[in-house]
Design a protein around this motif. Sequence first.
Motif, PDB file in Angstrom:
ATOM      1  N   GLY A  85     -58.512  26.184 -52.467  1.00  0.00           N
ATOM      2  CA  GLY A  85     -57.413  26.086 -53.410  1.00  0.00           C
ATOM      3  C   GLY A  85     -56.102  26.112 -52.662  1.00  0.00           C
ATOM      4  O   GLY A  85     -55.790  27.086 -51.973  1.00  0.00           O
ATOM      5  N   TRP A  86     -55.320  25.035 -52.763  1.00  0.00           N
ATOM      6  CA  TRP A  86     -54.084  24.881 -51.992  1.00  0.00           C
ATOM      7  C   TRP A  86     -52.888  25.056 -52.904  1.00  0.00           C
ATOM      8  O   TRP A  86     -52.742  24.353 -53.896  1.00  0.00           O
ATOM      9  CB  TRP A  86     -54.061  23.496 -51.342  1.00  0.00           C
ATOM     10  N   VAL A  87     -51.998  26.015 -52.572  1.00  0.00           N
ATOM     11  CA  VAL A  87     -50.777  26.259 -53.341  1.00  0.00           C
ATOM     12  C   VAL A  87     -49.585  26.056 -52.405  1.00  0.00           C
ATOM     13  O   VAL A  87     -49.379  26.852 -51.492  1.00  0.00           O
ATOM     14  CB  VAL A  87     -50.751  27.677 -53.939  1.00  0.00           C
ATOM     15  N   PRO A  88     -48.779  25.000 -52.598  1.00  0.00           N
ATOM     16  CA  PRO A  88     -47.676  24.709 -51.686  1.00  0.00           C
ATOM     17  C   PRO A  88     -46.485  25.632 -51.908  1.00  0.00           C
ATOM     18  O   PRO A  88     -46.455  26.449 -52.829  1.00  0.00           O
ATOM     19  CB  PRO A  88     -47.315  23.254 -52.025  1.00  0.00           C
ATOM     20  N   GLU A 167     -45.920  30.323 -48.256  1.00  0.00           N
ATOM     21  CA  GLU A 167     -44.683  30.971 -48.703  1.00  0.00           C
ATOM     22  C   GLU A 167     -44.659  31.183 -50.226  1.00  0.00           C
ATOM     23  O   GLU A 167     -43.744  30.731 -50.912  1.00  0.00           O
ATOM     24  CB  GLU A 167     -43.465  30.137 -48.282  1.00  0.00           C
ATOM     25  N   PRO A 168     -45.636  31.879 -50.796  1.00  0.00           N
ATOM     26  CA  PRO A 168     -45.706  31.980 -52.255  1.00  0.00           C
ATOM     27  C   PRO A 168     -44.619  32.827 -52.896  1.00  0.00           C
ATOM     28  O   PRO A 168     -44.379  32.710 -54.097  1.00  0.00           O
ATOM     29  CB  PRO A 168     -47.089  32.593 -52.501  1.00  0.00           C
ATOM     30  N   LEU A 196     -55.601  33.166 -47.591  1.00  0.00           N
ATOM     31  CA  LEU A 196     -54.683  33.008 -46.465  1.00  0.00           C
ATOM     32  C   LEU A 196     -53.284  32.806 -47.020  1.00  0.00           C
ATOM     33  O   LEU A 196     -53.065  31.908 -47.836  1.00  0.00           O
ATOM     34  CB  LEU A 196     -55.062  31.807 -45.596  1.00  0.00           C
ATOM     35  N   VAL A 197     -52.348  33.632 -46.558  1.00  0.00           N
ATOM     36  CA  VAL A 197     -50.967  33.570 -47.035  1.00  0.00           C
ATOM     37  C   VAL A 197     -50.033  33.435 -45.840  1.00  0.00           C
ATOM     38  O   VAL A 197     -50.004  34.318 -44.978  1.00  0.00           O
ATOM     39  CB  VAL A 197     -50.589  34.835 -47.836  1.00  0.00           C
ATOM     40  N   ALA A 198     -49.278  32.350 -45.783  1.00  0.00           N
ATOM     41  CA  ALA A 198     -48.192  32.235 -44.811  1.00  0.00           C
ATOM     42  C   ALA A 198     -46.926  32.755 -45.477  1.00  0.00           C
ATOM     43  O   ALA A 198     -46.557  32.310 -46.559  1.00  0.00           O
ATOM     44  CB  ALA A 198     -48.007  30.788 -44.372  1.00  0.00           C
ATOM     45  N   GLU A 406     -40.062  23.586 -44.010  1.00  0.00           N
ATOM     46  CA  GLU A 406     -39.080  24.037 -44.997  1.00  0.00           C
ATOM     47  C   GLU A 406     -37.978  24.874 -44.332  1.00  0.00           C
ATOM     48  O   GLU A 406     -36.795  24.735 -44.642  1.00  0.00           O
ATOM     49  CB  GLU A 406     -39.773  24.859 -46.088  1.00  0.00           C
ATOM     50  N   GLY A 407     -38.379  25.752 -43.412  1.00  0.00           N
ATOM     51  CA  GLY A 407     -37.382  26.570 -42.734  1.00  0.00           C
ATOM     52  C   GLY A 407     -36.456  25.748 -41.861  1.00  0.00           C
ATOM     53  O   GLY A 407     -35.245  25.974 -41.817  1.00  0.00           O
TER      54      GLY A 407
END
Length: 539
Positions: A85-88, A167-168, A196-198, A406-407
């Motif tokens: 599951g991919w959350v941008p 980056e949620p 996994l959370v960046a 994004e950064g």
Amino acid sequence: MLRIEGLTVRYSADGPAVLRDVDLTVDEGELALVTGPTGSGKSTLLGTINNLVPRFTAGVRTGRVTLAGEDVTTRPPRELADRVGWVPQDPLTAFVTDTVEDELAYPMEQQGLPPAPMRVRVEETLDLLGIAPLRRRSLRTLSGGEQQRVAIGSVLTLRPPLLVLDEPTSALDPVAAEDVLAVLRRLVHDLGTTVLVAEHRMERVVESADLVVRVGADGTVEQGPPAEVLARAELVPPVVELGRRLGWSPLPLSVRDARRRAAPLRRTLTSPVDPPLPDTPGGLRARRLTVRHGSAVAVREVDLHLPPGQLTALVGRNGSGKSSLLWALHGAGPHTGEVTLDGRPVDGRAALVPQTPADLLYRETVAAECADADTRAGRPPGSTLALARRLGGDLRPGQHPRDLSEGQLLALVLALQLAPDTSVVLLDEPTRGLDYRAKAELTRTLQTLTEQGRTVLVATHDVEFVAATCQRVVVLAEGEVVTDGPVREVLPSSPLLAPQTSRVMAPLRHLTPDEVVPADPDLPARDGGLPGGPGRRTR
């Protein structure tokens, strides 16, 4: 659950390696926090897991990705939707329908599930994420936290065993961020989902993490228990930095652990005291400023004075009217009331960096954007590019701006907007995607601007940045100013806005680790071995 072996990624055949010889293992039911400098390759690493990299980014990838023992290196992303599951970073960019309920159902429709199990899964997901009251709401009317939960829900309806989020919480206020993290903890603890959370705002996630995956600036990756990895990491959250400076072992990962360790220390220190904020005449002034979007009132009769040479933070929950106020102060968009700069109309003397900084880019390369900014601002060639690199790391002049992380994208636009000698600088969420080092560079840049007599207003949810950077805090709620005062009075007194150091040191009013233990190791030690003594102020 997830195993990556010998992974190397380049975005061109002869280009530098973004990721280099990566080996990574994440077990079932673990929450892994992915950290690293801005532009180091965190998003690239996440994108390789479901083959978005290189399928949708181009480039060259070698190595192998295994999910639950199956090599999926060559599988297209659509075939992995029920596995990963991919959350941008920006959920709005991924939404394809109009309402919450339709968005939850859409992935299952694409997989051809029958209507009966689809209905069951939609209901279960609505309850799991606490968004049942939103089911018929338009996605664009939701707050940032609500949008993020819907984005998570839309991938959860396929029941993937692995959830990947980029980056949620970067655009969320503290309450909304905690809501999202509570969902992730529930998925890990109750359902055994691997996550996994960046995230650059490590202070929000690290105490919930089982594993830290650190991506280095050279593209290498290391993993391990959070306290072990962060003990030698360059970029760490404030509570860990405080523990490192005080020599605590094991390092605290939560405010609760640090507060217990700091009890003897609090008895030896006194609260720092700041001089009163000067009431300098001139600057930016709003009188009875009102902004309406249709029938909705976003800003309601705000009176605000922002003197020259002052760095002010504008905070408030998602949807409180911060962005609308910034645009009105800039002079754009419909509004009523009066906005003046030194008693005259603003007339282009204010620079604004919006939440969607890519809207301000139109050239083909980073170099061309920076060269244009140098020319317009009358600065020596290379000045803007140098600032962008200080903020965003290794920006290559030949890169297309849309290929930046994004950064890095935000760092570029910040540099472009800061190049002209405008009297007022308005920044909307300027720390999204920036690591701690880049935030420190942004702090130095903004403080230089105020020393030059410019007025700076920063709308942000990043209370750690506010604590280290700003002199004054204005709190907005439902379009009205509810609190306005010095940062040391406003932040520590709020259970939601207090930075980590304030929570550890309460009832003392220290804001940053520097104020407790200065970073300079050559300073003489006193007061129980603490360099610099009590109440030292670095800002």
